[in-house]
Structures are given as structure tokens and as C-alpha cells.
Design a protein around this motif. Structure first.
Motif, PDB file in Angstrom:
ATOM      1  N   LEU A 267       3.848   0.626  23.275  1.00 43.67           N
ATOM      2  CA  LEU A 267       3.608   0.000  21.977  1.00 43.67           C
ATOM      3  C   LEU A 267       4.261   0.834  20.885  1.00 43.67           C
ATOM      4  CD1 LEU A 267       2.136  -2.224  20.360  1.00 43.67           C
ATOM      5  CD2 LEU A 267       0.211  -0.634  20.186  1.00 43.67           C
TER       6      LEU A 267
ATOM      7  N   TYR B  48       7.246  -3.662  21.502  1.00 42.60           N
ATOM      8  CA  TYR B  48       7.224  -2.662  22.549  1.00 42.60           C
ATOM      9  C   TYR B  48       8.636  -2.099  22.751  1.00 42.60           C
ATOM     10  CZ  TYR B  48       2.488  -3.994  23.887  1.00 42.60           C
ATOM     11  OH  TYR B  48       1.134  -4.222  23.893  1.00 42.60           O
TER      12      TYR B  48
ATOM     13  N   ARG C 160       8.377   0.325  41.158  1.00 40.26           N
ATOM     14  CA  ARG C 160       9.662  -0.333  41.473  1.00 40.26           C
ATOM     15  C   ARG C 160       9.694  -0.649  42.956  1.00 40.26           C
ATOM     16  NH1 ARG C 160      14.619  -0.675  38.895  1.00 40.26           N
ATOM     17  NH2 ARG C 160      13.805   0.643  37.236  1.00 40.26           N
TER      18      ARG C 160
ATOM     19  N   PHE D 254       0.650  -0.224  28.777  1.00 36.75           N
ATOM     20  CA  PHE D 254       1.257  -0.427  30.087  1.00 36.75           C
ATOM     21  C   PHE D 254       1.354   0.869  30.878  1.00 36.75           C
ATOM     22  CE2 PHE D 254       2.738  -4.781  30.101  1.00 36.75           C
ATOM     23  CZ  PHE D 254       2.640  -5.118  28.776  1.00 36.75           C
ATOM     24  N   GLY D 255       1.244   0.730  32.187  1.00 35.24           N
ATOM     25  CA  GLY D 255       1.507   1.832  33.083  1.00 35.24           C
ATOM     26  C   GLY D 255       2.998   2.021  33.263  1.00 35.24           C
ATOM     27  N   PRO D 256       3.392   3.041  34.046  1.00 34.29           N
ATOM     28  CA  PRO D 256       4.811   3.346  34.225  1.00 34.29           C
ATOM     29  C   PRO D 256       5.540   2.376  35.150  1.00 34.29           C
ATOM     30  CG  PRO D 256       3.466   4.836  35.515  1.00 34.29           C
ATOM     31  CD  PRO D 256       2.515   4.019  34.693  1.00 34.29           C
TER      32      PRO D 256
ATOM     33  N   PHE E 133      10.978  -5.296  23.008  1.00 32.62           N
ATOM     34  CA  PHE E 133      10.356  -6.604  23.217  1.00 32.62           C
ATOM     35  C   PHE E 133       9.438  -6.917  22.045  1.00 32.62           C
ATOM     36  CE2 PHE E 133      11.641  -7.476  27.532  1.00 32.62           C
ATOM     37  CZ  PHE E 133      11.798  -6.239  28.109  1.00 32.62           C
TER      38      PHE E 133
ATOM     39  N   PHE F 168       5.569 -12.524  25.583  1.00 28.68           N
ATOM     40  CA  PHE F 168       6.655 -11.608  25.273  1.00 28.68           C
ATOM     41  C   PHE F 168       7.956 -12.347  25.003  1.00 28.68           C
ATOM     42  CE2 PHE F 168       4.990  -7.400  25.954  1.00 28.68           C
ATOM     43  CZ  PHE F 168       3.836  -7.639  26.680  1.00 28.68           C
ATOM     44  N   GLY F 169       8.754 -11.759  24.101  1.00 33.34           N
ATOM     45  CA  GLY F 169      10.114 -12.236  23.924  1.00 33.34           C
ATOM     46  C   GLY F 169      10.970 -11.804  25.086  1.00 33.34           C
ATOM     47  N   THR F 170      12.228 -12.206  25.046  1.00 26.77           N
ATOM     48  CA  THR F 170      13.138 -11.973  26.165  1.00 26.77           C
ATOM     49  C   THR F 170      13.740 -10.576  26.165  1.00 26.77           C
ATOM     50  OG1 THR F 170      14.829 -13.038  24.827  1.00 26.77           O
ATOM     51  CG2 THR F 170      13.743 -14.386  26.508  1.00 26.77           C
TER      52      THR F 170
ATOM     53  N   GLY G 188      13.279   2.821  33.598  1.00 27.49           N
ATOM     54  CA  GLY G 188      12.383   3.463  34.549  1.00 27.49           C
ATOM     55  C   GLY G 188      10.988   3.733  34.018  1.00 27.49           C
ATOM     56  N   LYS G 189      10.706   3.262  32.827  1.00 30.22           N
ATOM     57  CA  LYS G 189       9.390   3.475  32.214  1.00 30.22           C
ATOM     58  C   LYS G 189       8.725   2.136  31.906  1.00 30.22           C
ATOM     59  CE  LYS G 189      10.105   7.948  31.887  1.00 30.22           C
ATOM     60  NZ  LYS G 189       9.343   8.922  32.706  1.00 30.22           N
ATOM     61  N   GLY G 190       7.406   2.191  31.709  1.00 32.54           N
ATOM     62  CA  GLY G 190       6.712   0.995  31.264  1.00 32.54           C
ATOM     63  C   GLY G 190       6.892   0.802  29.765  1.00 32.54           C
ATOM     64  N   PRO G 191       6.688  -0.413  29.261  1.00 34.02           N
ATOM     65  CA  PRO G 191       6.791  -0.655  27.820  1.00 34.02           C
ATOM     66  C   PRO G 191       5.748   0.169  27.068  1.00 34.02           C
ATOM     67  CG  PRO G 191       6.740  -2.711  29.045  1.00 34.02           C
ATOM     68  CD  PRO G 191       6.368  -1.631  30.004  1.00 34.02           C
TER      69      PRO G 191
ATOM     70  N   GLN H 121      10.943   0.023  25.558  1.00 32.52           N
ATOM     71  CA  GLN H 121      10.969   0.374  26.969  1.00 32.52           C
ATOM     72  C   GLN H 121      12.251   1.121  27.310  1.00 32.52           C
ATOM     73  OE1 GLN H 121      10.985  -2.869  29.870  1.00 32.52           O
ATOM     74  NE2 GLN H 121       9.824  -1.631  31.318  1.00 32.52           N
TER      75      GLN H 121
ATOM     76  N   SER I  97      12.400  -9.994  30.977  1.00 32.41           N
ATOM     77  CA  SER I  97      11.166  -9.761  30.241  1.00 32.41           C
ATOM     78  C   SER I  97       9.994  -9.642  31.209  1.00 32.41           C
ATOM     79  CB  SER I  97      10.941 -10.909  29.254  1.00 32.41           C
ATOM     80  OG  SER I  97       9.852 -10.626  28.419  1.00 32.41           O
TER      81      SER I  97
ATOM     82  N   LEU J 142       3.967  -3.976  36.924  1.00 32.93           N
ATOM     83  CA  LEU J 142       3.351  -3.185  35.860  1.00 32.93           C
ATOM     84  C   LEU J 142       1.881  -3.525  35.722  1.00 32.93           C
ATOM     85  CD1 LEU J 142       6.264  -3.832  33.426  1.00 32.93           C
ATOM     86  CD2 LEU J 142       5.538  -1.535  34.001  1.00 32.93           C
TER      87      LEU J 142
END
Lengths: 114, 113
Positions: B46, B36, A110, A105-107, B89, B103-105, B41-44, B38, A42, A92
Motif C-alpha cells: 500500500l 499499490y 511463485r 499483501f504477503g510476499p 496498481f 484492481f486496475g490493470t 518478486g514482491k507482493g503489492p 509492486q 493484475s 498472494l
């Protein structure tokens, strides 16, 4: 919704070096956040960065390790200092949109530390 | 008291089926509950959010059900599609100035054809 970009998108770094991650937002926001997300895990909040004040760090994160700058309402940087393999993660950037307080959130960046 | 517990950890659903993800919280000060999505390779991103003054919110195939007395909320994905395969999430936040989001797990959903 706010559009957030991060640089670099990924990097491989050597132990003991530092990396600065940039976050750019397409609109002015008061609150910006930096999160860490380890593979399959998470999101963990590192710190909250408000323009014009020092960042507020969460328990377990310190300024010497993760210095943050917030020079204006659309930009922030997070530096990961003196890196070790344990710092390998996705970092992030996030913003809270004014009025609605919706968080975007942004991308992500890594990071792999060898 | 700040935790948000999420289950299941992973979920496999057949295409066209209903995906259900559950979350529970303890902090009664929480009054905003976003979900959210996800992709690797991407951000979360909404997906949908609810406040406790309503018991259900629907947006397209996605529905949040909220039970204030039980301090539980859930995400239902109707007619699940392979493109819904992602990690989801749940989250919660208290009001009163800006409060940080908890956030949840996470739940890794796989929708199989």
C-alpha cells in the motif's frame, strides 16, 4: 500494518500434483484473501476466507480446485489441486486490517507447473 | 460496472520528472481508492489511499488527485527516482461491510537516470 509471511516462497511442481501454500499473519484478522497474479498481469481474487466459515469463491474458481482452510485468526492455507501448467502463477495472501479495513499483501508464492 | 480502468500500461520517465498514472471507475458505490506499488518478486505494498471527501492527498512525493464528478483519480509521483521503478496498481472498494477490492490493470513505471 500487518506483517504477512507465506510458505513456500516458490516451488516447481509436476502436472497432476497438489501444492499447499501457507499464510501466517502477525496479528489477528477477520478477513483473509487469496489472489492469483499471472506474470505481468493484475491481481485476481480467488476467494475470501473468514475464520469459522467456509471460504467464498469468486466466479471461475471452485473449492475442489482451490480448497482453503482457515483454522484460526492468524493462519490460512490455499491448496492448488491437480495442477496443470495453466496454474503457473504467483499466489498472494492478503488480509484486511481490523478497524481501518486497509488491505495488506504477503510476499507471494511463485508456482511453476511443468 | 466493477471495472477500474488504468492507463498507461507502461511509462518511462526521466529522473526528476513527474510520473502520472490515471484511473477511472464506473461504480458510484466505490468510496475508497488505494494505490499499490509492486516491485519484482514482491507482493503489492500500500502506497497511498484516498476517500472521495477530499480532492487531493499528498504523502511525500506521492499525490493522489480525485475527481468525483468525472469518476477519475490519478497518482502523481514528483521528482521521480530510479528507485520508484515498479508496477503501480490503482484500486477501488465500496463500503458497507467489507467489500472486495477491484484492481486496475497496472502500470509499469521505469525511471531512467
Amino acid at each position: 500494518s500487518a506483517v504477512i509471511s507465506q510458505k513456500p516462497s516458490r516451488d516447481i511442481c509436476q502436472r497432476g500434483t497438489s501444492l499447499t501454500i501457507q499464510c501466517q499473519v502477525d496479528s489477528q484478522v477477520t478477513m483473509m484473501f487469496w489472489y492469483r497474479q499471472q506474470p505481468g498481469q493484475s491481481l485476481t481474487l480467488i476467494a475470501t476466507a473468514n475464520q469459522g466459515s467456509e471460504a467464498t469463491y469468486e466466479s471461475g474458481f471452485v473449492i475442489d480446485k482451490f480448497p482453503i482452510s482457515r483454522p484460526n485468526l492468524t493462519f490460512s492455507t490455499l491448496t492448488v489441486s491437480n495442477m496443470s501448467p495453466e496454474d503457473s502463477s504467483i499466489y498472494l495472501c492478503s488480509v484486511a486490517e481490523p478497524i481501518t479495513d486497509t488491505q495488506y499483501f504477503g510476499p507471494g508464492t511463485r508456482l511453476t507447473v511443468l | 460496472q466493477q471495472q477500474v480502468k488504468q492507463s498507461p500500461q507502461s511509462l518511462i520517465v526521466q529522473k526528476g520528472g513527474i510520473s502520472i498514472i490515471n484511473c477511472a471507475y464506473e461504480n458510484t458505490a466505490f468510496d475508497y481508492f488505494p494505490w499499490y506499488q509492486q516491485f519484482p518478486g514482491k507482493g503489492p505494498a500500500l502506497l497511498i489511499a484516498i476517500r472521495p471527501d477530499v480532492s487531493e492527498k499528498k504523502e511525500g512525493r506521492f499525490t493522489i488527485s480525485f475527481n468525483k464528478s468525472a469518476k477519475q483519480f490519478s497518482l502523481h509521483i514528483m521528482d521521480s527516482q530510479p528507485g520508484d521503478s515498479a508496477t503501480y496498481f490503482c484500486a477501488a472498494r465500496a463500503s458497507g461491510g467489507y467489500q472486495k477490492v477491484t484492481f486496475g490493470t497496472g502500470t509499469k513505471l521505469q525511471v531512467i537516470p
